[in-house]
Design an enzyme around this catalytic site. Structure first.
Site, short mmCIF file in Angstrom:
data_model
loop_
_atom_site.label_atom_id
_atom_site.label_comp_id
_atom_site.label_asym_id
_atom_site.label_seq_id
_atom_site.Cartn_x
_atom_site.Cartn_y
_atom_site.Cartn_z
N GLY A 140 3.07 -14.94 6.10
CA GLY A 140 2.34 -14.69 7.32
C GLY A 140 3.24 -14.40 8.51
O GLY A 140 4.40 -14.84 8.57
N GLU A 146 -8.69 -11.50 12.80
CA GLU A 146 -8.39 -10.44 11.84
C GLU A 146 -9.68 -9.85 11.27
O GLU A 146 -10.70 -10.54 11.16
CB GLU A 146 -7.55 -11.01 10.69
CG GLU A 146 -6.16 -11.45 11.11
CD GLU A 146 -5.37 -10.34 11.78
OE1 GLU A 146 -5.08 -9.32 11.13
OE2 GLU A 146 -5.06 -10.47 12.98
N ARG A 201 0.81 -1.22 0.00
CA ARG A 201 0.00 0.00 0.00
C ARG A 201 0.84 1.27 0.00
O ARG A 201 0.32 2.37 -0.21
CB ARG A 201 -0.96 -0.01 1.21
CG ARG A 201 -2.18 -0.88 0.98
CD ARG A 201 -2.99 -1.07 2.24
NE ARG A 201 -2.36 -2.03 3.15
CZ ARG A 201 -2.80 -2.30 4.39
NH1 ARG A 201 -3.87 -1.69 4.85
NH2 ARG A 201 -2.17 -3.18 5.14
N ARG A 250 28.07 24.63 3.25
CA ARG A 250 28.19 23.27 2.71
C ARG A 250 29.16 22.45 3.54
O ARG A 250 29.85 22.97 4.42
CB ARG A 250 28.59 23.37 1.24
CG ARG A 250 27.45 23.97 0.39
CD ARG A 250 27.91 24.36 -0.99
NE ARG A 250 28.56 23.26 -1.67
CZ ARG A 250 29.32 23.39 -2.75
NH1 ARG A 250 29.53 24.59 -3.27
NH2 ARG A 250 29.87 22.33 -3.32
C1 UD1 Z 1 -1.08 -7.51 11.86
C2 UD1 Z 1 -1.82 -8.45 12.83
C3 UD1 Z 1 -3.06 -7.73 13.34
C4 UD1 Z 1 -2.69 -6.42 13.99
C5 UD1 Z 1 -1.88 -5.56 13.05
C6 UD1 Z 1 -1.33 -4.36 13.78
C7 UD1 Z 1 -1.46 -10.75 12.09
C8 UD1 Z 1 -2.03 -11.90 11.39
N1 UD1 Z 1 -2.21 -9.65 12.14
O1 UD1 Z 1 -1.94 -7.30 10.76
O2 UD1 Z 1 -3.76 -8.55 14.30
O3 UD1 Z 1 -3.85 -5.72 14.41
O4 UD1 Z 1 -0.76 -6.30 12.53
O5 UD1 Z 1 -0.69 -3.48 12.91
O6 UD1 Z 1 -0.36 -10.83 12.60
N2 UD1 Z 1 5.41 -9.51 8.14
C9 UD1 Z 1 6.44 -10.43 7.99
N3 UD1 Z 1 6.21 -11.55 7.26
C10 UD1 Z 1 5.00 -11.83 6.70
C11 UD1 Z 1 3.96 -10.89 6.88
C12 UD1 Z 1 4.18 -9.76 7.60
O7 UD1 Z 1 7.54 -10.20 8.48
O8 UD1 Z 1 4.88 -12.85 6.06
C13 UD1 Z 1 5.67 -8.30 8.92
C14 UD1 Z 1 5.43 -7.03 8.11
O9 UD1 Z 1 6.62 -6.62 7.46
C15 UD1 Z 1 5.00 -6.04 9.17
C16 UD1 Z 1 4.33 -6.92 10.23
O10 UD1 Z 1 4.77 -8.23 9.99
O11 UD1 Z 1 6.09 -5.39 9.77
C17 UD1 Z 1 2.82 -6.85 10.18
O12 UD1 Z 1 2.41 -7.28 8.89
P1 UD1 Z 1 1.12 -6.70 8.18
O13 UD1 Z 1 0.94 -7.39 6.89
O14 UD1 Z 1 1.20 -5.21 8.14
O15 UD1 Z 1 -0.01 -7.19 9.18
P2 UD1 Z 1 -1.45 -6.58 9.37
O16 UD1 Z 1 -2.34 -7.08 8.31
O17 UD1 Z 1 -1.34 -5.13 9.58
CA CA Z 2 0.30 -3.50 9.44
#
Ligand code: UD1
Ligand code: CA
Length: 526
Positions: free
Chosen positions: A96, A175, A31, A353
């Site tokens: 995930g 979620e 996004r 500078r």
């Molecule tokens: C996640 C939580 C949600 C919470 C929200 C808060 C889960 C399933 N959901 O949702 O409950 O309210 O954060 O902001 O955990 N990431 C990884 N590997 C992956 C996917 C994500 O490292 O495979 C990292 C992303 O880089 C990010 C964080 O995890 O820093 C959260 O991922 P994001 O996809 O933003 O989760 P949300 O859908 O926001």
């Molecule tokens: Ca997030």
């Protein structure tokens, strides 16, 4: 406490020191619509991931792990630079947050068994500070919880995981896209920040499915699994929901950036800094300001800038990685990697500078650019000048509109002006050139050769006078009328001037004219 065997752990010497913090930074961040990975977008002069890692370090974990995958090389390079001791974990192609943590735990365990509190946090939650994280770690340490979840109550919970409770027990996290209407009405949200007992993660992560709307392995599912085995899961709720707000797009990036800035400004104002207009002032997280600094409107202070007591910065000034001494004054200036020593004065309208050192009580004035140069104590470059690659001694004055000609078209050269020198207006210092201590130079001098201490240097071009030229060659002009009036007032006759071949506009020196000429050299005037 339940039947889970691994959960009964020995008492740690420092129960609040977590075994590890795992920062999740593998997601794509689609996004943001950016070529730059989301976690490398910055606010307050620091990448989102840097904010997370700083908070993580504040709770003094035995190990800090960062999970990477999307734009792996760029994110990994950032981590290595920001914190070389951090453990880089590669997430495989199973998506995930649950999988991300599983990969981290396997990687950490391969090095040394992870025992006790393991903190998980997201890399995209930049306002989550070390204090909040420490409070969560403390809450977990004393609680006997298998998991302690950091939650917040928000007015618009859309998009977040919702906290499902039975009294003080958290029984699950659902979620947004998997929630029922009733669950969507819950306003307590998951902040993606937790403390887990490592053994609990080890037990349950492997058994998680991806039976959800996104087909991902959700870390949040560990909560229901642990609860189902009778393990206690509780929440710590933050008072200020901004603290746990995540960045998903650039609208949130700007909003959180502004919020971060508000916090930084409030902290400095409480520490004794006057900020005249917080609405137009931006200060990066790593800036240091002494008490009684005044920041005027429209000012940005970036990077590792340090400002000493009583200095006045602004209005409309940008400082990047600068050092400003006590009592210095900088007005409408742009400066990068420059030092202004105590009592120095810069601007209005100056450009400093990299490599500039403005000495104590020295002055860089209006429409002056300085690069890679030193001005000694009390020396001045007051007006309309360029000082490049020069060392100017103490107490020296550089005349207006002077240029240090440092570039021969191929190479740059340095020049030196000694102490207490007085150089005339409109001088060109053709580098490399040295002007000695106490030397003077005349106005308009092109300095191609060194000037000994105490000497006067000038280019003896002389000055030619052609009397009556204006009235003869520009008759009827306002200049000619004024000239005639001036002559009348002093009772002089209109001077005789030859009728032919006066100086043309292209040849104002009047070569070839037969008018009355007087040649005056500098030498003959004295
Ligand atoms: C996640 C939580 C949600 C919470 C929200 C808060 C889960 C399933 N959901 O949702 O409950 O309210 O954060 O902001 O955990 N990431 C990884 N590997 C992956 C996917 C994500 O490292 O495979 C990292 C992303 O880089 C990010 C964080 O995890 O820093 C959260 O991922 P994001 O996809 O933003 O989760 P949300 O859908 O926001
Ligand atoms: Ca997030």
């Amino acid at each position: 406490m339940g039947s889970f065997p691994g959960f009964q752990k020995e008492t740690r010497v420092s129960p609040s020191r977590p075994a590890a913090v795992v920062v999740l930074a593998a997601g794509a961040g689609t996004r943001m619509r950016s070529a730059t990975p989301k976690v490398l977008h910055a606010m307050g002069g620091r990448a989102l991931l840097g904010h997370a890692m700083t908070a993580a370090r504040a709770v003094d974990p035995e190990r800090l792990a960062v999970v990477v995958r999307h734009e792996r090389e760029r994110v990994a390079a950032y981590v290595a630079e920001a914190d070389p001791s951090a453990v880089l974990v590669d997430q495989d192609d199973v998506p995930g947050t649950g999988r991300a943590v599983q990969c981290a735990l396997q990687r950490l365990d391969a090095e040394a068994a992870t025992d006790g509190a393991l903190v998980v946090m997201a890399g995209d939650t930049p306002l989550l500070d070390g204090e909040t994280l420490a409070a969560l770690v403390e809450a977990h340490a004393g609680s006997g919880n298998a998991i302690t979840v950091l939650t917040a109550h928000v007015d618009k919970p859309f998009g977040y995981g919702r906290i499902l409770r039975e009294g003080e027990q958290v029984v699950g996290i659902v979620e947004e896209r998997d929630a029922t209407d009733a669950q969507r009405a819950i306003t307590e949200i998951n902040t993606s920040t937790y403390v887990f007992d490592a053994a609990v993660l080890r037990e349950f992560l492997g058994g998680l499915g991806a039976d959800n709307d996104q087909g991902e392995v959700y870390l949040t599912d560990v909560v229901a699994a642990a609860h189902g085995r009778g393990l206690p899961v509780r929440a710590l709720t933050v008072d200020d929901p901004w603290t746990v707000e995540g960045v998903n797009d650039r609208v949130q990036l700007a909003a959180l950036g502004a919020k971060l800035n508000d916090r930084i400004l409030a902290r400095w104002m409480r520490a004794g800094v006057t900020i005249v207009d917080p609405g137009t002032t931006w200060i990066d997280v790593d800036v240091e300001l002494a008490p009684d600094v005044t920041i005027r409107p429209g000012t940005q202070v970036h990077g590792n800038t340090v400002v000493g007591q009583g200095a006045e910065i602004g209005p409309e000034t940008t400082l990047i990685d600068c050092e400003v001494g006590e009592g210095a004054r900088i007005v409408r200036a742009h400066a990068e990697l420059a030092q202004v020593l105590p009592g120095g004065s810069v601007g209005p309208f100056a450009y400093l500078r990299p490599g500039t050192v403005v000495g104590e009580r020295a002055k860089v004035g209006t429409f002056v650019e300085v690069k890679n140069s030193t001005l000694g104590t009390g020396s001045k470059v007051p007006h309309l000048s360029y000082v490049g690659d020069a060392d100017i001694g103490a107490g020296t004055n550089i005349g207006a509109a002077s240029v240090f000609v440092n570039y021969d078209g191929v190479n740059k050269h340095r020049s030196t002006v000694g102490e207490n020198a007085r150089t005339g207006a409109d001088n060109l210092f053709v580098a490399p050139v040295t002007v000695g201590d106490g030397a003077y130079t005349g106005a308009g001098t092109v300095l191609r050769h060194d000037v000994p201490a105490g000497a006067l240097a000038l280019n003896d071009f002389g000055q030619k006078i052609i009397d009556g030229w204006v009235e003869k060659k520009r008759p009827g002009t306002p200049a000619a009328k004024s000239a005639a009036a001036a002559r009348g007032a002093t009772g002089e006759e209109r001077p005789a001037t030859g009728d032919e071949a006066g100086p043309s506009a292209n040849d104002p020196g009047g070569a070839g004219t037969d008018g009355t000429e007087t040649s005056v050299s500098e030498g003959s005037r004295r």
